[in-house]
Design a protein around this motif. Structure first.
Motif, PDB file in Angstrom:
ATOM      1  N   ILE A  17      99.380  23.339  46.970  1.00 53.09           N
ATOM      2  CA  ILE A  17      98.238  23.425  47.882  1.00 53.09           C
ATOM      3  C   ILE A  17      97.660  24.843  47.857  1.00 53.09           C
ATOM      4  CG2 ILE A  17      97.562  23.400  50.316  1.00 53.09           C
ATOM      5  CD1 ILE A  17      99.513  21.056  50.673  1.00 53.09           C
ATOM      6  N   ILE A  41      94.753  19.191  46.235  1.00 50.76           N
ATOM      7  CA  ILE A  41      95.152  19.473  47.617  1.00 50.76           C
ATOM      8  C   ILE A  41      95.437  18.178  48.368  1.00 50.76           C
ATOM      9  CG2 ILE A  41      94.308  20.354  49.831  1.00 50.76           C
ATOM     10  CD1 ILE A  41      92.859  22.553  48.205  1.00 50.76           C
ATOM     11  N   SER A  44      98.684  16.636  47.128  1.00 47.18           N
ATOM     12  CA  SER A  44      99.849  17.360  47.635  1.00 47.18           C
ATOM     13  C   SER A  44     100.108  17.042  49.097  1.00 47.18           C
ATOM     14  CB  SER A  44      99.649  18.863  47.457  1.00 47.18           C
ATOM     15  OG  SER A  44      99.582  19.186  46.087  1.00 47.18           O
ATOM     16  N   LEU A  45      99.044  16.921  49.879  1.00 48.01           N
ATOM     17  CA  LEU A  45      99.213  16.538  51.280  1.00 48.01           C
ATOM     18  C   LEU A  45      99.791  15.138  51.407  1.00 48.01           C
ATOM     19  CD1 LEU A  45      95.945  18.010  52.826  1.00 48.01           C
ATOM     20  CD2 LEU A  45      98.285  18.812  53.200  1.00 48.01           C
TER      21      LEU A  45
END
Length: 68
Positions: A17, A41, A44-45
């Motif tokens: 991130i 991002i 990854s979240l």
């Protein structure tokens, strides 16, 4: 899955991130490499969320089976 391994994966996702955040162009966030960074991002979240759900599910399983 081991608690330590889960924490390592969460830290790796957080590192991704941060790395992808450095690639973002805030003027045009959905163009070129910046779009790839946004996708990274979000991915990854999602990975962090899934790992936390797995961790909680393992805790519940341990309590139901009486190993706690």
């Amino acid at each position: 899955m081991n608690k330590t391994l889960t924490i390592v994966f969460i830290l790796l996702a957080m590192g991704l991130i941060v790395f992808n955040f450095t690639l973002l162009d805030f003027q045009n966030p959905f163009v070129g490499d910046s779009l790839i960074a946004v996708i990274g991002i979000v991915a990854s979240l999602c990975a962090i969320l899934l790992l936390l759900i797995l961790w909680k599910a393992k805790n519940i399983e341990r309590r139901v089976n009486g190993k706690d």
